[in-house]
Design an enzyme around this catalytic site. Structure first.
Site, PDB file in Angstrom:
ATOM      1  N   LYS A  67       0.841  -1.204   0.000  1.00 26.56           N
ATOM      2  CA  LYS A  67       0.000   0.000   0.000  1.00 26.56           C
ATOM      3  C   LYS A  67       0.876   1.254   0.000  1.00 26.56           C
ATOM      4  O   LYS A  67       0.524   2.271  -0.598  1.00 26.56           O
ATOM      5  CB  LYS A  67      -0.923   0.007   1.222  1.00 26.56           C
ATOM      6  CG  LYS A  67      -2.056  -1.017   1.166  1.00 26.56           C
ATOM      7  CD  LYS A  67      -3.051  -0.764   2.284  1.00 26.56           C
ATOM      8  CE  LYS A  67      -3.839  -1.980   2.697  1.00 26.56           C
ATOM      9  NZ  LYS A  67      -4.847  -2.452   1.753  1.00 26.56           N
ATOM     10  N   GLU A 101      -2.824   6.657   8.303  1.00 27.70           N
ATOM     11  CA  GLU A 101      -3.731   7.496   7.516  1.00 27.70           C
ATOM     12  C   GLU A 101      -4.681   8.237   8.429  1.00 27.70           C
ATOM     13  O   GLU A 101      -5.173   7.667   9.406  1.00 27.70           O
ATOM     14  CB  GLU A 101      -4.566   6.645   6.542  1.00 27.70           C
ATOM     15  CG  GLU A 101      -3.817   6.265   5.298  1.00 27.70           C
ATOM     16  CD  GLU A 101      -4.664   5.456   4.319  1.00 27.70           C
ATOM     17  OE1 GLU A 101      -5.867   5.251   4.585  1.00 27.70           O
ATOM     18  OE2 GLU A 101      -4.111   5.028   3.299  1.00 27.70           O
ATOM     19  N   ASN A 158      -6.577  -3.438  -6.024  1.00 27.77           N
ATOM     20  CA  ASN A 158      -6.604  -4.893  -5.910  1.00 27.77           C
ATOM     21  C   ASN A 158      -6.388  -5.481  -7.298  1.00 27.77           C
ATOM     22  O   ASN A 158      -7.186  -5.251  -8.206  1.00 27.77           O
ATOM     23  CB  ASN A 158      -7.929  -5.361  -5.318  1.00 27.77           C
ATOM     24  CG  ASN A 158      -8.049  -4.978  -3.847  1.00 27.77           C
ATOM     25  OD1 ASN A 158      -7.058  -4.979  -3.111  1.00 27.77           O
ATOM     26  ND2 ASN A 158      -9.237  -4.616  -3.420  1.00 27.77           N
ATOM     27  N   GLU A 180      -9.488   1.284  -5.635  1.00 29.92           N
ATOM     28  CA  GLU A 180     -10.382   1.672  -4.548  1.00 29.92           C
ATOM     29  C   GLU A 180     -10.117   3.112  -4.105  1.00 29.92           C
ATOM     30  O   GLU A 180      -8.956   3.525  -3.975  1.00 29.92           O
ATOM     31  CB  GLU A 180     -10.200   0.730  -3.349  1.00 29.92           C
ATOM     32  CG  GLU A 180     -10.577  -0.710  -3.652  1.00 29.92           C
ATOM     33  CD  GLU A 180     -10.591  -1.600  -2.409  1.00 29.92           C
ATOM     34  OE1 GLU A 180     -11.313  -2.611  -2.431  1.00 29.92           O
ATOM     35  OE2 GLU A 180      -9.876  -1.301  -1.423  1.00 29.92           O
ATOM     36  N   GLU A 209      -6.250   1.986  -2.478  1.00 32.43           N
ATOM     37  CA  GLU A 209      -5.374   0.890  -2.872  1.00 32.43           C
ATOM     38  C   GLU A 209      -5.876   0.330  -4.189  1.00 32.43           C
ATOM     39  O   GLU A 209      -6.957   0.694  -4.664  1.00 32.43           O
ATOM     40  CB  GLU A 209      -5.376  -0.226  -1.811  1.00 32.43           C
ATOM     41  CG  GLU A 209      -6.718  -0.935  -1.661  1.00 32.43           C
ATOM     42  CD  GLU A 209      -6.594  -2.296  -0.970  1.00 32.43           C
ATOM     43  OE1 GLU A 209      -5.477  -2.812  -0.824  1.00 32.43           O
ATOM     44  OE2 GLU A 209      -7.644  -2.847  -0.617  1.00 32.43           O
TER      45      GLU A 209
HETATM   46  P1  ADP Z   1     -12.876  -7.587  -2.118  1.00 29.68           P
HETATM   47  O1  ADP Z   1     -12.312  -6.216  -2.198  1.00 29.68           O
HETATM   48  O2  ADP Z   1     -12.710  -8.436  -3.322  1.00 29.68           O
HETATM   49  O3  ADP Z   1     -14.221  -7.633  -1.550  1.00 29.68           O
HETATM   50  P2  ADP Z   1     -11.891  -8.435   0.355  1.00 29.68           P
HETATM   51  O4  ADP Z   1     -10.934  -7.465   0.915  1.00 29.68           O
HETATM   52  O5  ADP Z   1     -13.225  -8.573   0.934  1.00 29.68           O
HETATM   53  O6  ADP Z   1     -11.905  -8.233  -1.171  1.00 29.68           O
HETATM   54  O7  ADP Z   1     -11.200  -9.856   0.331  1.00 29.68           O
HETATM   55  C1  ADP Z   1     -11.663 -10.887  -0.477  1.00 29.68           C
HETATM   56  C2  ADP Z   1     -11.172 -12.177   0.082  1.00 29.68           C
HETATM   57  O8  ADP Z   1      -9.779 -12.289  -0.038  1.00 29.68           O
HETATM   58  C3  ADP Z   1     -11.466 -12.337   1.519  1.00 29.68           C
HETATM   59  O9  ADP Z   1     -11.680 -13.699   1.755  1.00 29.68           O
HETATM   60  C4  ADP Z   1     -10.211 -11.841   2.191  1.00 29.68           C
HETATM   61  O10 ADP Z   1     -10.061 -12.428   3.456  1.00 29.68           O
HETATM   62  C5  ADP Z   1      -9.173 -12.307   1.232  1.00 29.68           C
HETATM   63  N1  ADP Z   1      -8.030 -11.427   1.101  1.00 29.68           N
HETATM   64  C6  ADP Z   1      -7.992 -10.232   0.524  1.00 29.68           C
HETATM   65  N2  ADP Z   1      -6.759  -9.732   0.480  1.00 29.68           N
HETATM   66  C7  ADP Z   1      -5.975 -10.647   1.071  1.00 29.68           C
HETATM   67  C8  ADP Z   1      -4.574 -10.729   1.345  1.00 29.68           C
HETATM   68  N3  ADP Z   1      -3.733  -9.770   0.997  1.00 29.68           N
HETATM   69  N4  ADP Z   1      -4.130 -11.818   1.970  1.00 29.68           N
HETATM   70  C9  ADP Z   1      -4.975 -12.791   2.337  1.00 29.68           C
HETATM   71  N5  ADP Z   1      -6.285 -12.779   2.093  1.00 29.68           N
HETATM   72  C10 ADP Z   1      -6.787 -11.725   1.476  1.00 29.68           C
HETATM   73  P1  ADP Z   2      -7.926  -3.727   2.713  1.00 30.06           P
HETATM   74  O1  ADP Z   2      -6.686  -4.033   1.978  1.00 30.06           O
HETATM   75  O2  ADP Z   2      -8.050  -4.475   3.968  1.00 30.06           O
HETATM   76  O3  ADP Z   2      -9.112  -3.821   1.809  1.00 30.06           O
HETATM   77  P2  ADP Z   2      -8.262  -0.837   2.567  1.00 30.06           P
HETATM   78  O4  ADP Z   2      -7.155   0.135   2.629  1.00 30.06           O
HETATM   79  O5  ADP Z   2      -8.888  -1.052   1.254  1.00 30.06           O
HETATM   80  O6  ADP Z   2      -7.755  -2.209   3.165  1.00 30.06           O
HETATM   81  O7  ADP Z   2      -9.345  -0.409   3.628  1.00 30.06           O
HETATM   82  C1  ADP Z   2     -10.435  -1.227   3.968  1.00 30.06           C
HETATM   83  C2  ADP Z   2     -11.634  -0.364   4.358  1.00 30.06           C
HETATM   84  O8  ADP Z   2     -11.332   0.444   5.500  1.00 30.06           O
HETATM   85  C3  ADP Z   2     -12.030   0.608   3.282  1.00 30.06           C
HETATM   86  O9  ADP Z   2     -12.955   0.056   2.415  1.00 30.06           O
HETATM   87  C4  ADP Z   2     -12.582   1.790   4.051  1.00 30.06           C
HETATM   88  O10 ADP Z   2     -13.964   1.664   4.262  1.00 30.06           O
HETATM   89  C5  ADP Z   2     -11.874   1.740   5.363  1.00 30.06           C
HETATM   90  N1  ADP Z   2     -10.786   2.743   5.357  1.00 30.06           N
HETATM   91  C6  ADP Z   2      -9.577   2.570   4.835  1.00 30.06           C
HETATM   92  N2  ADP Z   2      -8.833   3.681   4.992  1.00 30.06           N
HETATM   93  C7  ADP Z   2      -9.594   4.575   5.620  1.00 30.06           C
HETATM   94  C8  ADP Z   2      -9.400   5.922   6.088  1.00 30.06           C
HETATM   95  N3  ADP Z   2      -8.242   6.537   5.929  1.00 30.06           N
HETATM   96  N4  ADP Z   2     -10.429   6.539   6.714  1.00 30.06           N
HETATM   97  C9  ADP Z   2     -11.589   5.906   6.902  1.00 30.06           C
HETATM   98  N5  ADP Z   2     -11.837   4.657   6.490  1.00 30.06           N
HETATM   99  C10 ADP Z   2     -10.858   3.981   5.865  1.00 30.06           C
HETATM  100 MG    MG Z   3      -9.499  -2.672   0.145  1.00 31.18          MG
END
Ligand code: ADP
Ligand code: ADP
Ligand code: MG
Length: 672
Positions: A118, A202, A293, A277, A291
């Site tokens: 990230k 953040e 994906n 995202e 981020e």
């Molecule tokens: P999406 O943005 O596709 O909804 P999620 O963050 O909900 O993704 O994750 C989708 C699935 O992949 C979940 O089962 C989550 O636990 C898994 N997952 C996502 N990123 C990772 C990661 N970096 N390492 C392990 N599992 C992950």
């Molecule tokens: P992941 O890799 O677990 O998906 P993200 O960075 O995409 O992590 O964050 C997951 C969720 O957390 C986001 O969908 C958002 O709703 C919340 N989030 C992330 N960063 C922030 C922020 N700076 N302030 C408020 N909410 C956040």
């Molecule tokens: Mg995310």
């Protein structure tokens, strides 16, 4: 690049089944893999072939790149599709694929590596003049440095694992004192989950929306976006309900998000499908890159339903070297799609994951409804993997129609054996605020005290409120024929401004519940006393001919409520309940007859017209003598004396229309 004729799916559950479906459409042979826990699961049965890869722990099976490559070679597949989660963003798997000349269905190793961190992703976005959330994305990871940076950013802030995903390694910090403890936890979690404990900081944007853009690129350098999705309804930073496109978003912001996402994908020379995202500040409309994906996303079906594009098929075509079959102008959004994730968890008990066997499992089938699942009736939910069992996705011409279809679909979904969040999802969708601007605070805002499934007592209390509300709307004080319409007579109305108290009774078997209602105008405090157990509910009811809106201690739902005399029927896709309340005099009569002979009264078994009354007060009757005749459903039924004795009271005359349960004749039994 070689054509793909046989494909290994390095995943399980619903996404493995989803990939198999596209393989079937493209005429590609599918090879599934399974661990001990998944031996008999749906993806194993649906694939053309299935190969055992190890014991149940993910590290021993679905996360074991070496074993997976071994299976790929043995089964002579042309490609591997990693799905999401597990090895979908693993550069190691791609490297091994390259060494063995197996096509990896996904973007290049460089794209994944650049976006996998990230910190790095935010540096790249920044370089492209895409706004990122203010914070700290530096290399220096000492506690002192991080604390100083935290002070500079201000609180609340988020600590995030740079390698993170799925909400893991993330901690919110509200005050400085919490910082060091939260940092240690986040680092530990990140190290365990990702083998890398670097973090970024953040600023926490409280009223934020999660909006993302689906992008796609091919090996010829073409990049398009497939519009946006909103995933603001989250719990623990994990998405629960997602939709395409986002509602309540200005055309300018939407276009700006598309432009940023496409710019990033072009910079990466992105090949495959991916998601950029963003977080959008609900108050200012400002947006920030969060981020990227570099894989298929859980919520991809919503985009498929509004664009008509099969994203898995597209991934496969791109991996074979094919050009995108469209240009940006060919693409458009039709209607609206909303997805809900059904998880095996107990929302009534801190969302604890549930394990066990799905004794009952039947998916809804309806126009505009899609179910992507990885289970069937009899499947076991094991503790080893994700708790998501199915996704229900509804399409509609408008957002409202899609939401309604989804609610209906969830209602028609039969799942038992393990608890799921099905009813919780329905409660979330039924909230009026679902139609306003969504934020990631949604669940906390609509259920500030947490959500609890409604039990029997809540339904009984709602039924009582419905009856009281209906009575309130009738002309009070007017004396009318049925005892029920005299409810107002035994409502104890104290002085002006002090709410009225109403008391109702309900007999169920041998026990009686007393229900006291205080309030009016659809807003009541209901006290329920049953077998010395007291419970209290705050109920708000907007009584309508169809779909009444009810709120119980902050939790809202829609119900159909029908009232017939003193009988109240509640109906929704989840339940059907009927309650026959008693007036005070009926209750006292019941109490009295319970002490004597309960068979000494005659009641109308069904609603109907009294055609004949053959007994008078003072008459001696024998058990079995015909006392009355009642016409119901075009048939005349004789009603006989239940015991021998003297008729003490006759409550009806020929020509009366009576409701079911109405007291007709009272007999003083000989044995009394
Ligand atoms: P999406 O943005 O596709 O909804 P999620 O963050 O909900 O993704 O994750 C989708 C699935 O992949 C979940 O089962 C989550 O636990 C898994 N997952 C996502 N990123 C990772 C990661 N970096 N390492 C392990 N599992 C992950
Ligand atoms: P992941 O890799 O677990 O998906 P993200 O960075 O995409 O992590 O964050 C997951 C969720 O957390 C986001 O969908 C958002 O709703 C919340 N989030 C992330 N960063 C922030 C922020 N700076 N302030 C408020 N909410 C956040
Ligand atoms: Mg995310």
């Amino acid at each position: 690049m070689k054509p793909i004729k046989r494909l290994l799916i390095a995943n399980r559950g619903e996404i493995a089944c989803r990939i198999i479906r596209s393989c079937q459409l493209l005429g590609i042979e599918s090879v599934a893999v399974f661990s001990d826990a998944d031996r008999d699961e749906k993806h194993v049965r649906e694939a053309d072939r299935a190969v055992y890869i190890g014991t149940s722990a993910a590290a021993e099976s679905y996360l074991n790149a070496e074993v997976l490559i071994g299976v790929a070679l043995k089964t002579k597949v042309d490609a591997i599709h990693p799905g999401y989660g597990f090895l979908s963003e693993s550069t190691e798997l791609i490297r091994r694929c390259q060494e063995r000349n197996i096509t990896f269905i996904g973007p290049s190793i460089e794209s994944i590596a650049q976006m996998g961190s990230k910190i790095n992703a935010k540096h790249i976005a920044h370089g492209l003049h895409i706004a990122t959330v203010p914070g700290y994305n530096g290399e220096s990871q000492g506690v002192k440095e991080l604390l100083a940076q935290a002070r500079r950013i201000g609180f609340p802030l988020l600590i995030k694992a740079s390698a993170g995903g799925g909400g893991k390694g993330m901690r919110i910090v509200h005050i400085e004192d919490e910082f060091e403890g939260a940092l240690a936890q986040a680092k530990q979690e990140a190290l365990n989950a990702f083998g890398d404990d670097s973090v970024l900081l953040e600023k926490y944007i409280v009223r934020s929306r999660h909006i993302e853009v689906q992008v796609v690129g091919d090996s010829q350098g073409n990049v398009c976006h497939l519009f946006d999705r909103e995933c603001s309804i989250q719990r623990n930073y994990q998405k629960l309900i997602e939709e395409a496109p986002a509602g309540n978003l200005s055309a300018d912001t939407r276009q700006a998000l598309f432009d940023c996402a496409v710019k990033l994908a072009q910079y990466l020379n992105y090949q495959g499908v991916g998601t950029v995202e963003f977080i959008v500040d609900a108050d200012t409309g400002d947006f920030y890159f969060l981020e990227m994906n570099t894989r298929l996303q859980v919520e991809h079906p919503t985009t498929e339903l509004v664009t008509g594009v099969d994203l898995v098929a597209l991934q496969i075509q791109i991996a074979q070297g094919g050009a995108l079959p469209f240009i940006q102008d060919d693409l458009s959004v039709k209607g609206h799609a909303i997805e809900a994730r059904i998880n095996a968890e107990d929302p009534g008990n801190s969302y604890l994951p549930e394990i066990g066997k799905l004794d009952l499992y039947r998916e809804p089938i309806a126009a505009g409804l899609r179910v992507d699942s990885g289970v069937t009736q009899g499947s076991s939910i094991s503790p080893f993997y994700d708790s998501m069992v199915a996704k229900v996705i509804a399409w509609g011409e408008t957002r409202g129609l899609a939401g309604q279809r989804l609610l209906q679909g969830l209602g028609d979904f039969a799942i038992a054996g393990v608890k799921t969040n099905r009813e919780f999802l329905m409660a979330l969708l039924a909230c009026p605020t679902f139609h306003q601007v969504l934020t990631t605070q949604y669940i906390d805002e609509v259920f500030p005290d947490g959500w609890q499934p409604w039990g029997e007592e809540v339904h009984l209390a709602i039924a009582a409120v419905a009856l009281a509300t209906e009575q309130e709307t009738k002309v009070t004080g007017a004396f009318s024929g049925t005892p029920w319409q005299r409810l107002s007579n035994w409502r104890l109305t104290t002085g002006a401004g002090i709410p009225a108290v109403t008391r109702l009774y309900l007999r169920q078997g041998d026990s009686t519940s007393t229900i006291q209602l205080v309030g009016g105008s659809g807003q009541y405090v209901v006290t329920l006393v049953k077998e010395e157990q007291i419970s209290e509910f705050n109920i708000l009811l907007n009584l309508n001919k169809t779909r009444s809106q009810v709120e119980v201690s902050g939790s809202r739902s829609m119900l159909d409520i029908a009232i017939n005399g003193s009988q109240v029927h509640l109906s929704s896709s989840k339940l059907n309940r009927s309650y026959q309340f008693l007036s005070l005099e009926e209750h006292l009569l019941k109490e009295a007859s319970a002490h004597t002979d309960s068979s000494s009264v005659i009641r109308a078994q069904m609603p109907g017209l009294i055609t004949d009354v053959l007994v008078c007060e003072g008459d001696a009757v024998q058990q079995g003598d015909i006392a009355l005749a009642i016409e119901s459903m075009k048939l005349v039924n004789n009603i006989v004396a239940p015991c021998s004795g003297t008729v003490s009271k006759v409550f009806c005359v020929a020509g009366d229309n009576v409701e079911g349960g109405t007291l007709l004749v009272e007999i003083e039994s000989l044995t009394d």
